[in-house]
Design a protein around this motif. Sequence first.
Motif, PDB file in Angstrom:
ATOM      1  N   ILE A   1      18.190  54.491   7.668  1.00 35.66           N
ATOM      2  CA  ILE A   1      16.978  55.294   7.745  1.00 35.66           C
ATOM      3  C   ILE A   1      15.801  54.493   8.283  1.00 35.66           C
ATOM      4  CG2 ILE A   1      16.454  54.835   5.317  1.00 35.66           C
ATOM      5  CD1 ILE A   1      15.579  57.991   7.395  1.00 35.66           C
ATOM      6  N   PHE A   2      15.694  53.221   7.917  1.00 34.08           N
ATOM      7  CA  PHE A   2      14.549  52.424   8.353  1.00 34.08           C
ATOM      8  C   PHE A   2      14.652  52.048   9.832  1.00 34.08           C
ATOM      9  CE2 PHE A   2      14.862  51.632   3.734  1.00 34.08           C
ATOM     10  CZ  PHE A   2      13.641  52.177   3.376  1.00 34.08           C
ATOM     11  N   LEU A   3      15.866  51.746  10.312  1.00 34.11           N
ATOM     12  CA  LEU A   3      16.031  51.479  11.734  1.00 34.11           C
ATOM     13  C   LEU A   3      15.832  52.750  12.555  1.00 34.11           C
ATOM     14  CD1 LEU A   3      19.063  49.010  11.781  1.00 34.11           C
ATOM     15  CD2 LEU A   3      16.659  48.491  12.254  1.00 34.11           C
ATOM     16  N   THR A   4      16.344  53.874  12.050  1.00 36.45           N
ATOM     17  CA  THR A   4      16.188  55.136  12.775  1.00 36.45           C
ATOM     18  C   THR A   4      14.712  55.467  12.959  1.00 36.45           C
ATOM     19  OG1 THR A   4      18.294  55.995  11.946  1.00 36.45           O
ATOM     20  CG2 THR A   4      16.695  57.601  12.739  1.00 36.45           C
ATOM     21  N   VAL A   5      13.951  55.408  11.876  1.00 38.24           N
ATOM     22  CA  VAL A   5      12.533  55.743  11.960  1.00 38.24           C
ATOM     23  C   VAL A   5      11.766  54.634  12.663  1.00 38.24           C
ATOM     24  CG1 VAL A   5      10.476  56.260  10.605  1.00 38.24           C
ATOM     25  CG2 VAL A   5      12.668  57.182   9.918  1.00 38.24           C
ATOM     26  N   GLY A   6      12.200  53.386  12.500  1.00 34.91           N
ATOM     27  CA  GLY A   6      11.508  52.278  13.145  1.00 34.91           C
ATOM     28  C   GLY A   6      11.590  52.344  14.657  1.00 34.91           C
ATOM     29  N   VAL A   7      12.778  52.604  15.192  1.00 35.14           N
ATOM     30  CA  VAL A   7      12.912  52.731  16.649  1.00 35.14           C
ATOM     31  C   VAL A   7      12.184  53.984  17.134  1.00 35.14           C
ATOM     32  CG1 VAL A   7      14.561  52.999  18.541  1.00 35.14           C
ATOM     33  CG2 VAL A   7      15.081  51.448  16.655  1.00 35.14           C
ATOM     34  N   ASP A   8      12.203  55.034  16.341  1.00 33.25           N
ATOM     35  CA  ASP A   8      11.517  56.279  16.703  1.00 33.25           C
ATOM     36  C   ASP A   8      10.005  56.105  16.673  1.00 33.25           C
ATOM     37  OD1 ASP A   8      10.376  58.817  16.795  1.00 33.25           O
ATOM     38  OD2 ASP A   8      11.917  59.745  15.584  1.00 33.25           O
ATOM     39  N   ALA A   9       9.459  55.604  15.560  1.00 28.54           N
ATOM     40  CA  ALA A   9       8.003  55.597  15.365  1.00 28.54           C
ATOM     41  C   ALA A   9       7.447  54.237  14.962  1.00 28.54           C
ATOM     42  CB  ALA A   9       7.632  56.632  14.309  1.00 28.54           C
ATOM     43  N   GLY A  10       8.204  53.179  15.101  1.00 22.89           N
ATOM     44  CA  GLY A  10       7.699  51.849  14.839  1.00 22.89           C
ATOM     45  C   GLY A  10       7.447  51.571  13.359  1.00 22.89           C
ATOM     46  N   LEU A  11       6.662  50.536  13.116  1.00 23.70           N
ATOM     47  CA  LEU A  11       6.348  50.148  11.746  1.00 23.70           C
ATOM     48  C   LEU A  11       5.571  51.237  11.017  1.00 23.70           C
ATOM     49  CD1 LEU A  11       5.410  46.402  12.303  1.00 23.70           C
ATOM     50  CD2 LEU A  11       7.548  47.325  11.389  1.00 23.70           C
ATOM     51  N   LEU A  12       4.801  52.023  11.756  1.00 22.15           N
ATOM     52  CA  LEU A  12       4.093  53.147  11.127  1.00 22.15           C
ATOM     53  C   LEU A  12       5.094  54.140  10.530  1.00 22.15           C
ATOM     54  CD1 LEU A  12       1.238  53.855  13.710  1.00 22.15           C
ATOM     55  CD2 LEU A  12       1.042  52.749  11.475  1.00 22.15           C
TER      56      LEU A  12
ATOM     57  N   LEU B 177      25.419  48.287  16.388  1.00 23.55           N
ATOM     58  CA  LEU B 177      24.310  49.243  16.432  1.00 23.55           C
ATOM     59  C   LEU B 177      23.087  48.705  15.705  1.00 23.55           C
ATOM     60  CD1 LEU B 177      23.382  52.102  17.250  1.00 23.55           C
ATOM     61  CD2 LEU B 177      24.302  52.924  15.064  1.00 23.55           C
ATOM     62  N   TYR B 178      23.297  48.062  14.563  1.00 23.32           N
ATOM     63  CA  TYR B 178      22.176  47.488  13.814  1.00 23.32           C
ATOM     64  C   TYR B 178      21.477  46.391  14.623  1.00 23.32           C
ATOM     65  CZ  TYR B 178      23.974  49.850   9.625  1.00 23.32           C
ATOM     66  OH  TYR B 178      24.388  50.786   8.705  1.00 23.32           O
ATOM     67  N   ALA B 179      22.259  45.506  15.237  1.00 21.09           N
ATOM     68  CA  ALA B 179      21.670  44.418  16.020  1.00 21.09           C
ATOM     69  C   ALA B 179      20.872  44.966  17.202  1.00 21.09           C
ATOM     70  CB  ALA B 179      22.770  43.475  16.507  1.00 21.09           C
ATOM     71  N   ALA B 180      21.438  45.966  17.878  1.00 21.49           N
ATOM     72  CA  ALA B 180      20.739  46.556  19.025  1.00 21.49           C
ATOM     73  C   ALA B 180      19.482  47.296  18.589  1.00 21.49           C
ATOM     74  CB  ALA B 180      21.685  47.509  19.763  1.00 21.49           C
ATOM     75  N   SER B 181      19.553  47.980  17.473  1.00 19.55           N
ATOM     76  CA  SER B 181      18.391  48.718  16.963  1.00 19.55           C
ATOM     77  C   SER B 181      17.272  47.766  16.589  1.00 19.55           C
ATOM     78  CB  SER B 181      18.795  49.567  15.752  1.00 19.55           C
ATOM     79  OG  SER B 181      19.826  50.473  16.081  1.00 19.55           O
ATOM     80  N   TRP B 182      17.628  46.647  15.975  1.00 19.09           N
ATOM     81  CA  TRP B 182      16.624  45.657  15.590  1.00 19.09           C
ATOM     82  C   TRP B 182      15.890  45.115  16.832  1.00 19.09           C
ATOM     83  CZ3 TRP B 182      14.381  44.451  11.205  1.00 19.09           C
ATOM     84  CH2 TRP B 182      13.699  43.239  11.082  1.00 19.09           C
ATOM     85  N   GLN B 183      16.644  44.850  17.893  1.00 23.36           N
ATOM     86  CA  GLN B 183      16.014  44.372  19.126  1.00 23.36           C
ATOM     87  C   GLN B 183      15.113  45.444  19.729  1.00 23.36           C
ATOM     88  OE1 GLN B 183      18.644  41.982  21.852  1.00 23.36           O
ATOM     89  NE2 GLN B 183      20.227  42.536  20.369  1.00 23.36           N
TER      90      GLN B 183
ATOM     91  N   TRP C  53      17.813  56.498  21.794  1.00 22.26           N
ATOM     92  CA  TRP C  53      19.091  55.974  22.261  1.00 22.26           C
ATOM     93  C   TRP C  53      18.921  55.164  23.549  1.00 22.26           C
ATOM     94  CZ3 TRP C  53      23.259  54.945  19.833  1.00 22.26           C
ATOM     95  CH2 TRP C  53      24.412  54.608  20.526  1.00 22.26           C
ATOM     96  N   GLN C  54      18.005  55.592  24.425  1.00 19.47           N
ATOM     97  CA  GLN C  54      17.749  54.831  25.647  1.00 19.47           C
ATOM     98  C   GLN C  54      17.211  53.441  25.327  1.00 19.47           C
ATOM     99  OE1 GLN C  54      16.971  57.938  25.105  1.00 19.47           O
ATOM    100  NE2 GLN C  54      17.997  59.107  26.734  1.00 19.47           N
ATOM    101  N   ALA C  55      16.478  53.315  24.223  1.00 16.35           N
ATOM    102  CA  ALA C  55      15.958  52.011  23.825  1.00 16.35           C
ATOM    103  C   ALA C  55      17.050  51.115  23.261  1.00 16.35           C
ATOM    104  CB  ALA C  55      14.855  52.199  22.786  1.00 16.35           C
ATOM    105  N   VAL C  56      18.007  51.705  22.572  1.00 14.77           N
ATOM    106  CA  VAL C  56      19.056  50.926  21.907  1.00 14.77           C
ATOM    107  C   VAL C  56      20.187  50.577  22.871  1.00 14.77           C
ATOM    108  CG1 VAL C  56      20.824  51.049  20.103  1.00 14.77           C
ATOM    109  CG2 VAL C  56      18.514  51.873  19.635  1.00 14.77           C
ATOM    110  N   GLN C  57      20.512  51.489  23.762  1.00 14.30           N
ATOM    111  CA  GLN C  57      21.718  51.360  24.587  1.00 14.30           C
ATOM    112  C   GLN C  57      21.815  50.053  25.371  1.00 14.30           C
ATOM    113  OE1 GLN C  57      22.303  54.577  27.378  1.00 14.30           O
ATOM    114  NE2 GLN C  57      24.523  54.441  27.161  1.00 14.30           N
ATOM    115  N   PRO C  58      20.735  49.543  25.984  1.00 16.25           N
ATOM    116  CA  PRO C  58      20.884  48.300  26.758  1.00 16.25           C
ATOM    117  C   PRO C  58      21.319  47.095  25.918  1.00 16.25           C
ATOM    118  CG  PRO C  58      18.844  49.423  27.344  1.00 16.25           C
ATOM    119  CD  PRO C  58      19.393  50.122  26.133  1.00 16.25           C
ATOM    120  N   HIS C  59      21.130  47.151  24.640  1.00 15.54           N
ATOM    121  CA  HIS C  59      21.467  46.025  23.767  1.00 15.54           C
ATOM    122  C   HIS C  59      22.855  46.167  23.131  1.00 15.54           C
ATOM    123  CE1 HIS C  59      17.290  44.829  24.188  1.00 15.54           C
ATOM    124  NE2 HIS C  59      16.906  46.026  23.758  1.00 15.54           N
ATOM    125  N   LEU C  60      23.540  47.250  23.407  1.00 14.60           N
ATOM    126  CA  LEU C  60      24.852  47.493  22.814  1.00 14.60           C
ATOM    127  C   LEU C  60      25.955  46.814  23.612  1.00 14.60           C
ATOM    128  CD1 LEU C  60      24.495  51.309  22.033  1.00 14.60           C
ATOM    129  CD2 LEU C  60      24.509  49.458  20.351  1.00 14.60           C
TER     130      LEU C  60
END
Length: 452
Positions: free
Chosen positions: A356-367, A311-317, A333-340
């Motif tokens: 927390i940082f991956l959750t918010v990062g995939v949701d709202a990016g670096l902002l 999950l971490y590797a897919a979230s990072w991608q 989840w649609q963004a993460v799923q193809p990399h799982l």
Amino acid sequence: MDMSEAEIVDGGRRPDSAPTKSARLAALLYPSPDAIASRNRISWVLLFAAVPLAGSALSVAIALLAIWAGLSLVLGRFRFRFAAPDRPIVLSNLALVAVLVVTDFAHQPPLGAALKAVSLFFFVTPAVLVSRMRVGPAEPILPAVFRGAAIGGCLLLPIVLTQRFIFEIVRVYGFEGNAGPLSVVALLTCGLALLDLSPKRSAGRKALALTGALGAIVAVFLTGMRGSLPALPLILLVAVAARRQTLLGYWRQATARRRLLAVIFGALAVAAVGLVVVPSLIMRLAETKANLGLLSTKPEEATSIALRLDLYAASWQALWERPIFGWGESGMWQAVQPHLDPRLYNGFSFNHLHNIFLTVGVDAGLLGILAVIFVVAAPLWTAWKWRGAPAGRDRLAFAAILVCAYLIPGLTNIMFFHDILDSVWALSVSTLCASIPVVAVREGRISGERTG
């Protein structure tokens, strides 16, 4: 003619005269500052006692308190206050809401984005709660908070013991409904309960503080949350450092007999805790060892560690595919799923990414990541900046305990975006602000003059 003190307090009315209906309504809608301050002191004890106990009922209570505080500001029951110590915490929480809401509106239909915005309600509440909490003196706030935490920890102990040994629940969850949130609020309760140790306290109050901390420690272990355990020694270290003078003073002043009794009771307490928690700890360590073994021999086996790493590797991608504004909460989840790895994730999903940082990062990016960093740093900055105000050391310890209790578990599990955790965070940071006396700050120096 002279009036008695009771008549003066009662507006000159004789004590035996019955208040009119309009007078009772006015007293309800527009109580005196002293009446509000008195209720505040009781509320802090009850609310922080309920932190590890009440589950989502506490979330409802804090939501109602915030709504009533907002209505009270409109009715003029007290003044809106936005002092310098409040700004980092209030503005950082509002900034997090703004970033998440804007990115959601950019990625999903307005109705879905609006529903997501409602779920962030607790991050807005410090803007109104602080004004309510600032009615009355600041000095009694932290002692009331610490007493409430000690009471809550004491009451938590029989709850988790009953769940573990009578109902045979392997990983206890109290009334939180989930072991993750319970471990976070138990960590917070443990640290705050220990801060109730003070030379001004009676022996009974000291025993209450130690028992409350003990109950919270047992709860943390019995949740089986491996990601929360590293926070426990740090929180204990912060609390002991904050109370080192009290503990050393007690030891130096104690007779040889009392020192011996303290050592005996301490050893018995450690043995009792070990007897209760060691079997659960050994079980979780054995599971971890087995998972690590399967990770090398059968990587397709869906163990908790294998799922987490994939999950971490897919979230990072997914994060670096849209690094600035992210995918929005609905597209996470649609963004993460193809990399799982489909062998691991077959027909199920998570609503957060266990960091927390991956959750918010995939949701709202670096902002979003920057916004979370500001939210977490704000209590520490506030406590450090105004450490020269009364109770500065206690406030700094409170902030450090709060951040440790949330951030460390949040690196491998859940931290925000859960009603219990969000409401307890809002209550804690609002209380932290209100505990700083409103002072005049001139030339970077805190004066002792109260302005409100």
